[in-house]
Every structure is written in C-alpha cells, then in structure tokens.
Design a protein around this motif. Sequence first.
Motif, PDB file in Angstrom:
ATOM      1  N   PHE A  13       0.933  -1.219   0.026  1.00 44.36           N
ATOM      2  CA  PHE A  13       0.058   0.026  -0.009  1.00 44.36           C
ATOM      3  C   PHE A  13       0.939   1.348   0.080  1.00 44.36           C
ATOM      4  CE2 PHE A  13      -2.472  -2.758   2.962  1.00 44.36           C
ATOM      5  CZ  PHE A  13      -2.987  -3.594   2.114  1.00 44.36           C
ATOM      6  N   SER A  14       0.533   1.998  -0.813  1.00 43.59           N
ATOM      7  CA  SER A  14       1.438   3.440  -0.884  1.00 43.59           C
ATOM      8  C   SER A  14       0.496   4.614  -1.037  1.00 43.59           C
ATOM      9  CB  SER A  14       2.157   3.413  -2.152  1.00 43.59           C
ATOM     10  OG  SER A  14       1.465   3.360  -3.256  1.00 43.59           O
TER      11      SER A  14
ATOM     12  N   LYS B 248      16.778  12.334  18.537  1.00 43.22           N
ATOM     13  CA  LYS B 248      17.755  11.449  18.091  1.00 43.22           C
ATOM     14  C   LYS B 248      17.449  10.077  18.097  1.00 43.22           C
ATOM     15  CE  LYS B 248      20.838  15.067  18.490  1.00 43.22           C
ATOM     16  NZ  LYS B 248      22.098  15.851  19.256  1.00 43.22           N
ATOM     17  N   GLY B 249      18.132   9.318  17.305  1.00 43.66           N
ATOM     18  CA  GLY B 249      18.085   7.845  17.520  1.00 43.66           C
ATOM     19  C   GLY B 249      16.610   7.290  16.875  1.00 43.66           C
ATOM     20  N   ILE B 250      15.892   8.063  16.322  1.00 44.33           N
ATOM     21  CA  ILE B 250      14.511   7.899  15.849  1.00 44.33           C
ATOM     22  C   ILE B 250      14.409   8.389  14.275  1.00 44.33           C
ATOM     23  CG2 ILE B 250      11.965   8.180  16.086  1.00 44.33           C
ATOM     24  CD1 ILE B 250      12.416   7.633  18.897  1.00 44.33           C
ATOM     25  N   ARG B 251      13.799   7.476  13.765  1.00 40.14           N
ATOM     26  CA  ARG B 251      13.434   8.076  12.475  1.00 40.14           C
ATOM     27  C   ARG B 251      12.121   8.066  12.079  1.00 40.14           C
ATOM     28  NH1 ARG B 251      16.011   4.534   7.597  1.00 40.14           N
ATOM     29  NH2 ARG B 251      17.723   5.074   8.697  1.00 40.14           N
ATOM     30  N   TYR B 252      11.515   9.335  12.012  1.00 37.59           N
ATOM     31  CA  TYR B 252      10.066   9.525  11.745  1.00 37.59           C
ATOM     32  C   TYR B 252       9.811   9.603  10.197  1.00 37.59           C
ATOM     33  CZ  TYR B 252       9.268  10.551  16.695  1.00 37.59           C
ATOM     34  OH  TYR B 252       8.960  10.451  18.217  1.00 37.59           O
ATOM     35  N   THR B 253       8.755   8.969   9.757  1.00 32.17           N
ATOM     36  CA  THR B 253       8.517   8.760   8.486  1.00 32.17           C
ATOM     37  C   THR B 253       7.432   9.564   7.855  1.00 32.17           C
ATOM     38  OG1 THR B 253       7.291   6.679   8.795  1.00 32.17           O
ATOM     39  CG2 THR B 253       9.543   6.548   8.026  1.00 32.17           C
ATOM     40  N   LYS B 254       6.457  10.068   8.940  1.00 35.17           N
ATOM     41  CA  LYS B 254       5.271  10.658   8.375  1.00 35.17           C
ATOM     42  C   LYS B 254       4.497  11.436   9.636  1.00 35.17           C
ATOM     43  CE  LYS B 254       2.468  10.802   4.939  1.00 35.17           C
ATOM     44  NZ  LYS B 254       3.043  11.338   3.778  1.00 35.17           N
ATOM     45  N   LEU B 255       3.937  12.533   9.229  1.00 32.78           N
ATOM     46  CA  LEU B 255       3.579  13.446  10.514  1.00 32.78           C
ATOM     47  C   LEU B 255       2.130  13.763  10.127  1.00 32.78           C
ATOM     48  CD1 LEU B 255       4.328  15.773  12.320  1.00 32.78           C
ATOM     49  CD2 LEU B 255       4.859  17.096  10.302  1.00 32.78           C
ATOM     50  N   ALA B 256       1.270  14.173  11.140  1.00 32.92           N
ATOM     51  CA  ALA B 256       0.227  14.748  10.923  1.00 32.92           C
ATOM     52  C   ALA B 256      -0.170  15.672  12.204  1.00 32.92           C
ATOM     53  CB  ALA B 256      -1.147  13.597  10.884  1.00 32.92           C
ATOM     54  N   VAL B 257      -0.902  16.447  12.163  1.00 35.53           N
ATOM     55  CA  VAL B 257      -0.937  17.679  13.240  1.00 35.53           C
ATOM     56  C   VAL B 257      -2.340  18.005  13.766  1.00 35.53           C
ATOM     57  CG1 VAL B 257      -0.128  19.836  14.187  1.00 35.53           C
ATOM     58  CG2 VAL B 257       1.179  18.410  12.609  1.00 35.53           C
ATOM     59  N   ASN B 258      -2.737  17.808  15.070  1.00 33.69           N
ATOM     60  CA  ASN B 258      -4.043  18.270  15.479  1.00 33.69           C
ATOM     61  C   ASN B 258      -3.857  19.642  16.118  1.00 33.69           C
ATOM     62  OD1 ASN B 258      -6.194  16.600  14.907  1.00 33.69           O
ATOM     63  ND2 ASN B 258      -5.675  15.231  16.684  1.00 33.69           N
ATOM     64  N   LEU B 259      -4.902  20.532  15.979  1.00 34.52           N
ATOM     65  CA  LEU B 259      -4.508  21.541  16.676  1.00 34.52           C
ATOM     66  C   LEU B 259      -5.681  22.037  17.794  1.00 34.52           C
ATOM     67  CD1 LEU B 259      -3.675  24.002  13.630  1.00 34.52           C
ATOM     68  CD2 LEU B 259      -2.123  23.306  15.618  1.00 34.52           C
ATOM     69  N   LYS B 260      -5.352  22.361  18.959  1.00 36.72           N
ATOM     70  CA  LYS B 260      -6.230  22.581  19.783  1.00 36.72           C
ATOM     71  C   LYS B 260      -6.617  24.185  20.423  1.00 36.72           C
ATOM     72  CE  LYS B 260      -6.551  18.150  21.074  1.00 36.72           C
ATOM     73  NZ  LYS B 260      -6.305  16.869  21.982  1.00 36.72           N
ATOM     74  N   GLY B 261      -7.667  24.806  20.678  1.00 36.28           N
ATOM     75  CA  GLY B 261      -7.651  25.864  21.268  1.00 36.28           C
ATOM     76  C   GLY B 261      -7.617  27.036  19.972  1.00 36.28           C
ATOM     77  N   SER B 262      -7.814  28.255  20.306  1.00 35.70           N
ATOM     78  CA  SER B 262      -7.965  29.275  19.126  1.00 35.70           C
ATOM     79  C   SER B 262      -6.740  29.734  18.962  1.00 35.70           C
ATOM     80  CB  SER B 262      -8.958  30.282  19.577  1.00 35.70           C
ATOM     81  OG  SER B 262      -8.354  30.863  20.571  1.00 35.70           O
TER      82      SER B 262
ATOM     83  N   THR C 159       9.273  -4.174  10.730  1.00 39.12           N
ATOM     84  CA  THR C 159       9.722  -3.864   9.410  1.00 39.12           C
ATOM     85  C   THR C 159       8.752  -3.255   8.520  1.00 39.12           C
ATOM     86  OG1 THR C 159       8.595  -5.937   8.989  1.00 39.12           O
ATOM     87  CG2 THR C 159      10.750  -6.091   9.396  1.00 39.12           C
ATOM     88  N   GLU C 160       7.655  -2.643   9.373  1.00 44.90           N
ATOM     89  CA  GLU C 160       6.743  -1.640   8.455  1.00 44.90           C
ATOM     90  C   GLU C 160       6.520  -0.288   8.734  1.00 44.90           C
ATOM     91  OE1 GLU C 160       2.587  -3.290   8.517  1.00 44.90           O
ATOM     92  OE2 GLU C 160       3.309  -5.251   9.328  1.00 44.90           O
ATOM     93  N   PRO C 161       7.376   0.297   7.845  1.00 50.42           N
ATOM     94  CA  PRO C 161       7.371   1.981   8.017  1.00 50.42           C
ATOM     95  C   PRO C 161       5.972   2.531   7.849  1.00 50.42           C
ATOM     96  CG  PRO C 161       8.474   1.282   5.982  1.00 50.42           C
ATOM     97  CD  PRO C 161       8.119   0.002   6.726  1.00 50.42           C
ATOM     98  N   VAL C 162       5.814   3.324   8.726  1.00 47.88           N
ATOM     99  CA  VAL C 162       4.521   4.111   8.717  1.00 47.88           C
ATOM    100  C   VAL C 162       4.457   4.897   7.373  1.00 47.88           C
ATOM    101  CG1 VAL C 162       2.871   5.860   9.485  1.00 47.88           C
ATOM    102  CG2 VAL C 162       3.749   4.042  11.201  1.00 47.88           C
ATOM    103  N   ASN C 163       3.579   4.939   6.531  1.00 39.92           N
ATOM    104  CA  ASN C 163       3.692   5.785   5.227  1.00 39.92           C
ATOM    105  C   ASN C 163       2.514   6.451   5.033  1.00 39.92           C
ATOM    106  OD1 ASN C 163       1.987   3.778   4.145  1.00 39.92           O
ATOM    107  ND2 ASN C 163       3.229   2.931   2.765  1.00 39.92           N
ATOM    108  N   ASN C 164       1.435   6.442   5.821  1.00 33.53           N
ATOM    109  CA  ASN C 164       0.417   7.374   5.838  1.00 33.53           C
ATOM    110  C   ASN C 164      -0.166   7.637   7.195  1.00 33.53           C
ATOM    111  OD1 ASN C 164      -0.634   8.073   2.733  1.00 33.53           O
ATOM    112  ND2 ASN C 164      -0.164   5.653   2.805  1.00 33.53           N
ATOM    113  N   ILE C 165      -0.690   8.977   7.436  1.00 36.66           N
ATOM    114  CA  ILE C 165      -1.460   9.013   8.433  1.00 36.66           C
ATOM    115  C   ILE C 165      -2.597  10.039   8.010  1.00 36.66           C
ATOM    116  CG2 ILE C 165      -1.441  10.140  10.803  1.00 36.66           C
ATOM    117  CD1 ILE C 165       1.536   9.281  10.959  1.00 36.66           C
TER     118      ILE C 165
END
Length: 797
Positions: A46-47, A414-428, A468-474
């Motif tokens: 899945f991509s 450090k020492g961590i490879r993040y592959t994908k990012l999503a952001v929730n905002l709270k407050g005005s 072995t499964e990188p996160v590729n979608n959020i």
Amino acid sequence: MSPGGVVLVLVPVFCCLLYGNCLPATLPGLDGTILGPETFKGVTNFSTFHLDRPSGTLFLGARDAILAVDTKNLNKQPKKIVWEVPEEKRTSCLAKGKTEEDCRNYIRLLEFLENGQLYVCGTYAFDPQCVFLEPSSFTLEKTKNGGVKMETGKGKCPFEPSQHYTAVMADGILYTAATSNFLGTVFDISRATGPEQERIRTEQSLSWLSDPKFVSSSFIKQPVDNNPTGDDDKIYFFFTETAKEYDLYTKVKVPRVARVCKSDVGGMKTLQRRWTTFLKAQLVCEDKPSGQRYNVLIDVFTTQHIPGDPSSTHFYGLFTSQWEPEDVSAVCVFSLSDISKVMDGPFKELKKSFENWNNPDPVPTPRPGQCLNNALKADGFESSLKLPDKVLTFVRDHPLMENSVTAAPLLVRKGIRYTKLAVNLKGSAEEQQAAVLHLGTDRGELHQVAVVGQNTTLLQEIPLFSSTEPVNNIILHQGRALVGSPLSVARVQTQGCALYPSCEVCARARGLGCVWSSEHKTCQLSEADPGPGDVIDNALKKCGAHERRCNPSTRDLKVFIGLRILLPCVQLSPRPCSWEYPLHRHTRQHNSDLEVTVTEDNLGRYVCTCQEGGPNVREPTPCLRAAYHLILEDPSVEGWVESTKGRHVLAVYILFFFMGLLLGACLFYFVYWRKRGAIPGLRRPDNSLSSEKGRELLGSTATPQSPSSASLLSDGFRLTEKRNGTTTSTTTTTLLSNHGNGGHHGNSYSGSLNNSNPSNGLYANCNTSSGELKLSSEILAANRLDGSMGVVVRPEG
Ligand SMILES: *[C@@H]1O[C@H](CO)[C@@H](O)[C@H](O)[C@H]1NC(C)=O
Ligand SMILES: *[C@@H]1O[C@H](CO)[C@@H](O)[C@H](O)[C@H]1NC(C)=O
C-alpha cells in the motif's frame, strides 16, 4: 541471540494459523483496530491513501489492486478491484531490464474528479496508466468493447514503484511533481490534466529542479468572499534537492518550497508551455544556539491555524539531517505568510560570473513570477501569454529566491526516524494554541507529542505494526488517526483526554486541557485555565506523585557484576543530555541513553540531565530527566531455579521450551538476520522511553513488533531480577512505554505493573481463550516488564 523477540512476532501468526480466526486486532483503551496482512489476503505494498470523508471509505492504492476499507466498520472485509498488468506487457518490461517485482502495477495516485469518479493511476510495468473508478458501484469504467477504459499516466504517476512523488487536485485539475521518463532522469512539476494547451510544466534546467525528491504538495485557494486584490489560487510543492547555489564538492541537499499559480498557462514565445510563475525558496529548519540544521525534508503536513482562513495556513515539516550519521528527526513549522514574504522578496542571482554577482539583473516589471491579480489584469496582462519577454526570461533565469524561510525546531529526536507526520490543533489561534503531533516511525509505531507554547511533551508511543513496516500514511479523521504501512492499516483514537489512563499520564496532557478526576478515575477535558507556571508540574502535584517533571523518582535497579544495561533518557530538544554517575569507565552514551557495564566500582546513582529550551529560548535550563540507582543483587542468585519461585515465570519458561522446539527452523533464520549488524554482547530491550532508540545497537533487523529484544529464552532465568527492578518503576515510565505488545496483561506481573497504561498495542488478537494465548500474554507482559525498565540483562563473556 534472542529468540524471545521471535516468539513475540510469531505469536500472532500462530494464533491465526491455529484458529483461522483472525479478526482485526484491537488496541484496548484506545478504541483502536489494526487490519493486518490476514485481512488483506495477499494484497500488499500500500502506498496511497485516499479518504472519502463523507462516507468514511478509505481507498488504498496497492500492488495490482485498489481496496476500499469501510472505516466505520473495520470488521467488514475490504472491497477489492484487481488491476494487473497483462502478461505480454510484463514480459516486455522484463526485457527492458527491470525486475519482476517492479514490472507490476503499483497504484500511486487516487484522487477524486469533479464528476465524483476516482482517478486511479498506476506504474503499470513502467508505462503509467490511469483508470476511472466509480465509487458507488466500486467498479472501473469500461470502454464500449468491454475493456477497462485507460489513459496514459505519463506525468501523472511515476514509472517506478518506489520513486518520490506527490500530486494534488486543484478544482478538478491534477498537479503533480514526478519523474516523467522511463529512466527516471527527467523531473517535472506539471499541470497533468485539463485542456491540452494548458498542460504546462517546469523548464528542463538544473536551476529549476536539481535531482529533487518530491515530498508533498498543497493547494491553497483564496477565500471567495475575502479576496480584494483578486489574487490567484496557488499550488505549493515541497521537496529536497541538490543545491546549485553552493559551489561545494559534496552534494549539499536543501529543502525547498516551490509555488505556481493556478491560472498560469505559460508564455507566448519564451517559456512556451512552461510555468511563468515558478518560484522556489529554501526552507531552513535550524536550532540556532547549537547550530544544528536539519536539511532533508521527509514529510509536510498542511493545516490552517484558523479553520476556514487560508491565510492562516501553516506547513509542519518533518526533517532529518544529511550530516548526522545516526537517525535524527526534527519538526519545524513554516507559515504561509513567511513563505509569501520570501517569494515577494529579492531573487537569487544564479549566474556564476563576477559582474553579475555585484550587479544583479534589474528586476523588470510587472514583477516576474507574480500570480495574476486584479492590478495585473487592469494593466492588460489578463493571461500569462501576455507577459513581456524580458519578464519571462528573468523568471526563467531566476527561479530561486534570495531569502530563506526559517524556523526553529519544535521537536528534535535522536535515534529515531520518523516517516510521516500529522497535526491536530487545539484551542484558538489568538490564545495559546496547543498542537498534538502524530508521528509515524520507520518501525511501525505512532508517537504522540504535545506542543504547548514552548514546551514539548511526549505523550505516548504506540506500536502498531511489525518493525519492518514503516508508517507511510497518516490521515486524521473525526478524532481518530488512520495509519498505514505497506502491509497494514490501523485506526487509533487520537482525541480526547480519556486516552490517558492515569493521573500522571493525564498530567502530561494538562497543556491540552486534560484534568484527572479522582472521583471518576478518568482523565477529562476541562475548561478551567491551567493557571500560571509549569502546568505539568502543577498537575503532577495534584496526583500526589512525588515526582515532578524535572525531578523524576529514582528507580532502583538490581544488577549483578558483568551485566550490561542501557539506561534510557528521553530528549525532545536538540540540546544535549548529560549523565552523572560514579565512575567514568565502562559506560557509553548512545544519543541520550547510557550503556553501562556493571562492575563493583560503578554501582550507585545515575542521573540524566537535559538542557531544555523551546524554539526561541536562547538560554536553556537544565531539567533532570531520569534517575536510576544501581544496587548489587545477591551474587549467589544466578540460576533460574532458585530465583524464580513464581509459577508464572516457570510457565513462561516451559512455554518457551516448546515454542523453541517449534520454531527451531525459524530461529535459525532470524538468528542469521540478527547476527548481521548486531553488536555482540549487547542486547537492547524495548526501553521504556523509546523502543526505537538504540536500534542501531541491534542492527536494523532487530525484533519486529516488539522491539523488546531482551532474550527471554536465554535470559528467562533473569526475570526475577528484572521484576525486582520494576517494582519501583513509576507511571511516568509506563506512560512513555506504550509498547511491549502487552495488550492484556492481567497476569502475574500486574502487581508491579498496576500503573501501566492499558493502551499497549497488540498486533493480533485472536478471539480464543486457549492456554497458549494466556501464556503468550504472559510472555508479552514479561517482555514488557523488562522493556519498561529499559534494562538489558546479560552477563559479560
Ligand atoms: C512490495 O512489498 C514487498 C513485501 O513487503 C517488498 O519486499 C517489496 O520491496 C515491495 N516492493 C516495492 C516496490 O515497494
Ligand atoms: C513550559 O515549561 C516551563 C518550565 O520549563 C514553565 O515555566 C512554563 O510555564 C511552561 N509553559 C507552559 C505553557 O506550560
């Protein structure tokens, strides 16, 4: 070698094989569900994700297939359309020297057309093709003679399955950034659909695009009711490319943002069928005090800080560094207004001659690269075709802006490879705005980090898939995250204080408005203002906890001579952490963790202190992050029989024995893999704070699913020591260690783990209550137990 990890991986497999009852696994406490390979029945790779938000249908682009998952009812078997490459096509692809694997059809594009159809493009054995999918019937549109209606996907979808690529739909027209030839040597940002004469692209020049790795794209529409200047809608592309502006021997990578305007149709003579509005700028994600720069863009998440106001758009960029040998991840946020300012500023002179350096070309009018607006139209430039030649030649030669768009990292790990990012905002946006970053790792985990003002707090680390499964979608949808890997899809609750199961965990989320109710024993959303000062500390005080944010309680660890342990310490800022301890021998720091080989001289107190400071804080303040006390265990307690009075440990041991026999063959395979790249003698457990940190110690093939690689088979007899150690473990630890797979840990260790977070991921969860499974949950808990200590147990030699 550590077969313990292997058992952990295989347990889910076993339960499927044995019971043939592989319902989606659930994540207790998180309202989460995981669909793994057993649900998708052989459909893999899945991509692309595309969520139809009104219906909740998630379309997945896979290899040779398109799937539709009903996210409202994940137990329903996903619908599937097979779209394969015909035999003769595959043969000719192989004849061109491509591999069997690559000569298939990888679906890389899923976008809705204005008529409600889904436009689907695949690599189609290195000859990209697109088809039309009717979502209501979930069928592909046919031609009159009954075949599937296809059109070329060149410029819409890459040729190669693994190529970096991005596409965005803008008012029914597709804009892409992709390679556009078979060899993958021609890079294009183009308008890929719509009237033929408006399908324009980038100039083939290294100053426009130089070996780019495309990451993300965004369509930013002007508000219809609030656009007094009649400014055009814009499309932004994010990528990393090789810098042309530096004359260095090494290839310097630079992260970029590029912009084109929606009504650009190219020039009349110069820049014919090319963008006349293509401008790009450098993004800088840098921690000024330490001088650290993160120059490789991994992902970008676009969000509006004021919902409905496009001018409040912010781009959250996930970066890594070309220069650091170890994994490192950073998040920087860029505002649309900062980008616009840079695009309206001076142009960079790229010509290499001296006169040009000192006397840049005069900027002609109308301003080159400018989007169409009312003023331009009033001056008679109602189309880019009308632009004067000198303006167009200037744009052609000056695609790069002089100034950069700069930001300081919100988070560095450090020492961590993040592959994908999503952001929730709270407050005005006017008040203090809090953000929750959802970060996928290359090892199948989801991490949640709260950013409140200058303060960044790690909330949870949830293992979802095998390592072995990188996160590729959020995708964030209705308070949940849909998280994908090439083989699996998970749904995880992401909003609501109820996620945080104890007072101490809840305290960490105080900045997000969460408050612990001692009456209901739940974490609840509160309107009450957290008040001044360190909100987390104030909340921790109310828990009656002895520890404070920068004063964690000391954990006693019973150890023996020759033991090697890794003491974890989490750091989210680029500033360093340092350790204080009795003797400066037999230790080694890995990122912020400390590896210790126990000797008689180095028992005692180990304290990790990190320098804190938000993006704009120049003077970092020290914050004590972890404290351990190493105490010598009675050295006579070595054998497992004496030390393990508990029947559960015995049961675990027996189980391991049988599983060991069962898995003999598999073990050999895994052992072989583990050997490659593992540092002999050192075991890295799932350390409490990050199961990913220290992975380099194990080699990249360390235990899938549970990074807890402490060998339970060979070291099973050490469990008591570990257990003794954990009795003092605190909730903060378990808060951060939501790994360990122990979804159900109602077992012998619950005594020492009663504070633990019930939201641990469980990879698969068969609905059976067999002896094996009960035992297996004990294994998981046992593993989790030493995992939560971050202690690796193994005698030297
Ligand atoms: C497809 O998936 C398989 C199995 O996970 C993997 O080995 C292979 O590299 C993937 N292929 C591509 C092109 O991503
Ligand atoms: C951030 O942390 C500092 C202590 O390091 C504290 O003084 C400050 O009030 C905190 N800010 C928020 C918004 O929690």
